[in-house]
Design a protein around this motif. Structure first.
Motif, PDB file in Angstrom:
ATOM      1  N   ARG A 137      19.623  37.796  71.768  1.00  0.00           N
ATOM      2  CA  ARG A 137      20.134  37.400  73.050  1.00  0.00           C
ATOM      3  C   ARG A 137      21.827  36.628  72.687  1.00  0.00           C
ATOM      4  O   ARG A 137      21.623  35.879  71.528  1.00  0.00           O
ATOM      5  CB  ARG A 137      19.549  36.661  73.876  1.00  0.00           C
ATOM      6  CG  ARG A 137      18.247  37.080  74.308  1.00  0.00           C
ATOM      7  CD  ARG A 137      18.467  38.345  75.405  1.00  0.00           C
ATOM      8  NE  ARG A 137      18.568  37.576  76.829  1.00  0.00           N
ATOM      9  CZ  ARG A 137      17.772  37.317  77.594  1.00  0.00           C
ATOM     10  NH1 ARG A 137      16.252  37.602  77.359  1.00  0.00           N
ATOM     11  NH2 ARG A 137      18.189  36.869  78.616  1.00  0.00           N
ATOM     12  N   ARG A 138      22.582  36.661  73.506  1.00  0.00           N
ATOM     13  CA  ARG A 138      23.775  35.608  73.193  1.00  0.00           C
ATOM     14  C   ARG A 138      23.394  34.220  73.759  1.00  0.00           C
ATOM     15  O   ARG A 138      22.566  33.715  74.369  1.00  0.00           O
ATOM     16  CB  ARG A 138      24.709  36.082  74.354  1.00  0.00           C
ATOM     17  CG  ARG A 138      25.477  37.531  73.917  1.00  0.00           C
ATOM     18  CD  ARG A 138      26.695  37.622  74.764  1.00  0.00           C
ATOM     19  NE  ARG A 138      26.432  37.340  76.413  1.00  0.00           N
ATOM     20  CZ  ARG A 138      27.567  36.954  77.039  1.00  0.00           C
ATOM     21  NH1 ARG A 138      28.670  37.029  76.838  1.00  0.00           N
ATOM     22  NH2 ARG A 138      27.450  36.465  78.386  1.00  0.00           N
ATOM     23  N   ILE A 139      23.874  33.404  73.000  1.00  0.00           N
ATOM     24  CA  ILE A 139      23.796  32.227  73.142  1.00  0.00           C
ATOM     25  C   ILE A 139      24.247  31.576  74.529  1.00  0.00           C
ATOM     26  O   ILE A 139      23.752  30.584  75.228  1.00  0.00           O
ATOM     27  CB  ILE A 139      24.624  30.967  72.287  1.00  0.00           C
ATOM     28  CG1 ILE A 139      24.251  31.280  70.855  1.00  0.00           C
ATOM     29  CG2 ILE A 139      24.516  29.491  72.611  1.00  0.00           C
ATOM     30  CD1 ILE A 139      25.240  30.719  69.812  1.00  0.00           C
ATOM     31  N   ALA A 140      25.489  32.316  75.173  1.00  0.00           N
ATOM     32  CA  ALA A 140      25.621  31.982  76.432  1.00  0.00           C
ATOM     33  C   ALA A 140      24.721  32.380  77.682  1.00  0.00           C
ATOM     34  O   ALA A 140      24.797  31.885  78.780  1.00  0.00           O
ATOM     35  CB  ALA A 140      27.049  32.875  76.730  1.00  0.00           C
ATOM     36  N   ASP A 141      23.826  32.913  77.256  1.00  0.00           N
ATOM     37  CA  ASP A 141      22.757  33.329  78.420  1.00  0.00           C
ATOM     38  C   ASP A 141      21.612  32.580  78.597  1.00  0.00           C
ATOM     39  O   ASP A 141      20.345  32.839  78.918  1.00  0.00           O
ATOM     40  CB  ASP A 141      22.316  35.060  78.006  1.00  0.00           C
ATOM     41  CG  ASP A 141      23.477  35.813  77.978  1.00  0.00           C
ATOM     42  OD1 ASP A 141      24.606  35.562  78.775  1.00  0.00           O
ATOM     43  OD2 ASP A 141      23.419  36.974  77.331  1.00  0.00           O
ATOM     44  N   ARG A 142      21.757  31.257  78.371  1.00  0.00           N
ATOM     45  CA  ARG A 142      20.687  30.354  78.182  1.00  0.00           C
ATOM     46  C   ARG A 142      20.006  30.252  79.667  1.00  0.00           C
ATOM     47  O   ARG A 142      18.685  30.416  79.589  1.00  0.00           O
ATOM     48  CB  ARG A 142      21.322  28.881  78.163  1.00  0.00           C
ATOM     49  CG  ARG A 142      20.080  27.692  78.299  1.00  0.00           C
ATOM     50  CD  ARG A 142      20.789  26.445  77.849  1.00  0.00           C
ATOM     51  NE  ARG A 142      22.114  26.036  78.346  1.00  0.00           N
ATOM     52  CZ  ARG A 142      21.755  25.134  79.574  1.00  0.00           C
ATOM     53  NH1 ARG A 142      20.575  25.071  80.301  1.00  0.00           N
ATOM     54  NH2 ARG A 142      23.049  25.042  80.333  1.00  0.00           N
ATOM     55  N   ALA A 143      20.782  30.526  80.651  1.00  0.00           N
ATOM     56  CA  ALA A 143      19.808  30.457  81.999  1.00  0.00           C
ATOM     57  C   ALA A 143      19.033  31.372  82.262  1.00  0.00           C
ATOM     58  O   ALA A 143      18.029  31.459  82.832  1.00  0.00           O
ATOM     59  CB  ALA A 143      20.988  30.217  83.203  1.00  0.00           C
ATOM     60  N   ALA A 144      19.719  32.807  81.890  1.00  0.00           N
ATOM     61  CA  ALA A 144      18.986  33.961  81.968  1.00  0.00           C
ATOM     62  C   ALA A 144      17.620  34.003  80.842  1.00  0.00           C
ATOM     63  O   ALA A 144      16.504  34.555  81.460  1.00  0.00           O
ATOM     64  CB  ALA A 144      19.782  35.281  81.661  1.00  0.00           C
ATOM     65  N   ILE A 145      17.727  33.422  79.882  1.00  0.00           N
ATOM     66  CA  ILE A 145      16.636  33.407  78.945  1.00  0.00           C
ATOM     67  C   ILE A 145      15.497  32.437  79.423  1.00  0.00           C
ATOM     68  O   ILE A 145      14.241  32.676  79.358  1.00  0.00           O
ATOM     69  CB  ILE A 145      17.123  32.628  77.571  1.00  0.00           C
ATOM     70  CG1 ILE A 145      18.056  33.862  76.675  1.00  0.00           C
ATOM     71  CG2 ILE A 145      16.074  32.370  76.578  1.00  0.00           C
ATOM     72  CD1 ILE A 145      18.678  33.181  75.589  1.00  0.00           C
ATOM     73  N   MET A 146      16.146  31.261  80.125  1.00  0.00           N
ATOM     74  CA  MET A 146      14.950  30.390  80.657  1.00  0.00           C
ATOM     75  C   MET A 146      14.167  30.869  81.839  1.00  0.00           C
ATOM     76  O   MET A 146      13.108  30.633  82.068  1.00  0.00           O
ATOM     77  CB  MET A 146      15.659  29.168  81.000  1.00  0.00           C
ATOM     78  CG  MET A 146      16.252  28.313  79.582  1.00  0.00           C
ATOM     79  SD  MET A 146      15.065  27.990  78.409  1.00  0.00           S
ATOM     80  CE  MET A 146      13.645  27.056  79.378  1.00  0.00           C
ATOM     81  N   ALA A 147      14.985  31.495  82.521  1.00  0.00           N
ATOM     82  CA  ALA A 147      14.145  32.441  83.801  1.00  0.00           C
ATOM     83  C   ALA A 147      13.285  33.235  83.030  1.00  0.00           C
ATOM     84  O   ALA A 147      12.228  33.563  83.891  1.00  0.00           O
ATOM     85  CB  ALA A 147      15.316  33.093  84.587  1.00  0.00           C
ATOM     86  N   ASP A 148      13.776  34.202  82.149  1.00  0.00           N
ATOM     87  CA  ASP A 148      12.706  35.029  81.472  1.00  0.00           C
ATOM     88  C   ASP A 148      11.539  34.308  80.863  1.00  0.00           C
ATOM     89  O   ASP A 148      10.439  34.833  80.987  1.00  0.00           O
ATOM     90  CB  ASP A 148      13.383  35.836  80.352  1.00  0.00           C
ATOM     91  CG  ASP A 148      14.411  37.124  81.022  1.00  0.00           C
ATOM     92  OD1 ASP A 148      14.430  37.169  82.379  1.00  0.00           O
ATOM     93  OD2 ASP A 148      15.273  37.415  80.283  1.00  0.00           O
ATOM     94  N   ALA A 149      11.798  33.289  80.338  1.00  0.00           N
ATOM     95  CA  ALA A 149      10.671  32.345  79.834  1.00  0.00           C
ATOM     96  C   ALA A 149       9.829  31.901  80.913  1.00  0.00           C
ATOM     97  O   ALA A 149       8.392  32.034  80.762  1.00  0.00           O
ATOM     98  CB  ALA A 149      11.298  31.157  78.966  1.00  0.00           C
ATOM     99  N   ALA A 150      10.280  31.492  82.005  1.00  0.00           N
ATOM    100  CA  ALA A 150       9.433  31.312  83.085  1.00  0.00           C
ATOM    101  C   ALA A 150       8.523  32.233  83.429  1.00  0.00           C
ATOM    102  O   ALA A 150       7.315  32.069  83.697  1.00  0.00           O
ATOM    103  CB  ALA A 150      10.147  30.803  84.428  1.00  0.00           C
TER     104      ALA A 150
END
Ligand SMILES: [Mg+2]
Length: 375
Positions: A82-95
């Protein structure tokens, strides 16, 4: 976007055991010998690294094994590539990917923020909204079953300029709590005192014991009864003249909404390890403030690495007005794992100004504390 287009190419994990200087008792359970944390490093394709820590406590949030498995097995595939820029999307997926395990999610969020900050040249607090407070009043917890050892600690704290203490109560009987409060009032009248029961009181004793403790005029009393006893918390709140804080009853914003609705507290202990990310911890504090409630910067049994994440979060959160308790790196671990000491000066945590978290772990210390786990 530029450098933040880089992909994350590796997640490295260190399960660690860190020896502590003494036993500590709490209403909820004890810590003796050592604490266990999981340190996480994310690496980007350009070579930069970001660090985070999961600091679970098995009687409170969860186990180190669960934190490790959440990161290693369930969150790793969401991050790699994943791109570093996509933090919010990564955290939503993590949830969505794994239930609970907020410490693992907090570690991931911290490492993503550290990586973003190091690449963009900004401190983590700048990524969270900017600086509201750069010096955080430090509270140190008094929790040694050998009270004479805590008397020596309090003398040291006073000499160091620490002005806040939190007495851990409810683990060894009412007389022990009253004796310590009397002794502190007599020998250390300059400390501002708070009391934390960590859920330790049985419902049928709670009212009497909380009222007696409130008679000493603490700045607040924290979580006297079990986390799920929302109705009892609300009744106790009405019966004492000092503020009642919720800790174990409120993990994330969802709990904070219910706590405010049911009137269980005058304030809340905000912890990234409960909330599951720095942004969710900020949301808890803002919801509390919106309901006219106060907020305190709590922590778990952490190293300086998790302290840094919490300190950056509080630095960007003016709603947290009651100070912080990031004392373990300085006053509880035999040795911390950071390259340079976690910054404490004159009874305050000094929030770093450098990129990312501002300080990284020492690789040799990570190897050493990892070997303690194998031993
Ligand atoms: Mg607490």
């Amino acid at each position: 976007m530029g450098d933040l287009d880089q992909k994350i190419i590796a997640m490295d994990l260190w399960p660690l055991v860190l020896p502590v200087v003494s036993r500590r008792d709490h209403g909820i359970g004890s810590v003796a010998g050592s604490v266990e944390v999981i340190v996480l490093r994310l690496r980007a394709e350009g070579g930069a690294a970001g660090w985070g820590e999961a600091s679970p406590w098995v009687v409170f949030t969860g186990s180190p094994e669960a934190s490790f498995a959440a990161l290693d097995r369930y969150l790793r595939p969401l991050v790699i590539g994943r791109r570093i820029a996509d933090r919010a999307a990564i955290m939503a997926d993590a949830a969505r990917a794994v239930a609970h395990c907020p410490e693992a999610k907090a570690a991931l969020d911290t490492a993503l923020l550290d990586l973003t900050g190091r690449i963009s040249g900004l401190p983590v607090w700048a990524l969270l909204g900017g600086l509201a407070q750069g010096r955080l009043p430090l509270s140190v917890s008094i929790a040694n079953p050998e009270f004479e050892a805590d008397i020596a600690l309090m003398a040291r704290l006073q000499a160091d300029g620490v002005g806040l203490i939190k007495l851990k109560a409810g683990f060894a009987g009412h007389a022990f709590d009253i004796m310590r409060l009397e002794r502190i009032a007599q020998d250390f009248p300059d400390f501002r005192v708070r009391v934390d029961f960590n859920q330790g009181l049985p419902p049928d004793e709670a009212e009497r014991r909380v009222r007696d403790v409130a008679g000493f005029g603490p700045e607040f009393i924290e979580q006297p009864v079990a986390a799920h006893h929302f109705g009892l918390m609300a009744r106790l709140r009405d019966q004492i003249p000092c503020p009642l804080l919720a800790d174990e009853s409120v993990f994330g914003p969802e709990d904070m909404a219910r706590a405010a609705r049911e009137g269980i507290c005058d304030g809340v202990s905000v912890k990234i390890m409960k909330a599951g990310s720095l942004a969710r911890a900020q949301a808890v504090a803002r919801m509390a403030a919106a309901h006219g409630l106060s907020a305190y910067g709590g922590d778990m049994f952490e190293t300086g690495l998790a302290h840094l994440a919490g300190a950056h979060m509080i630095a960007a959160t003016p709603e947290i007005t009651l100070g912080c308790e990031f004392y373990q790196a300085r006053y509880y671990l035999q040795d911390d794992l950071l390259e340079t000491p976690f910054p404490v000066e004159g009874g305050h945590v000094i929030v770093p100004e450098g990129p990312g978290l501002g300080i990284a772990p020492d690789l040799d210390k990570l190897s050493h504390f990892k070997s303690m786990r194998a031993a």
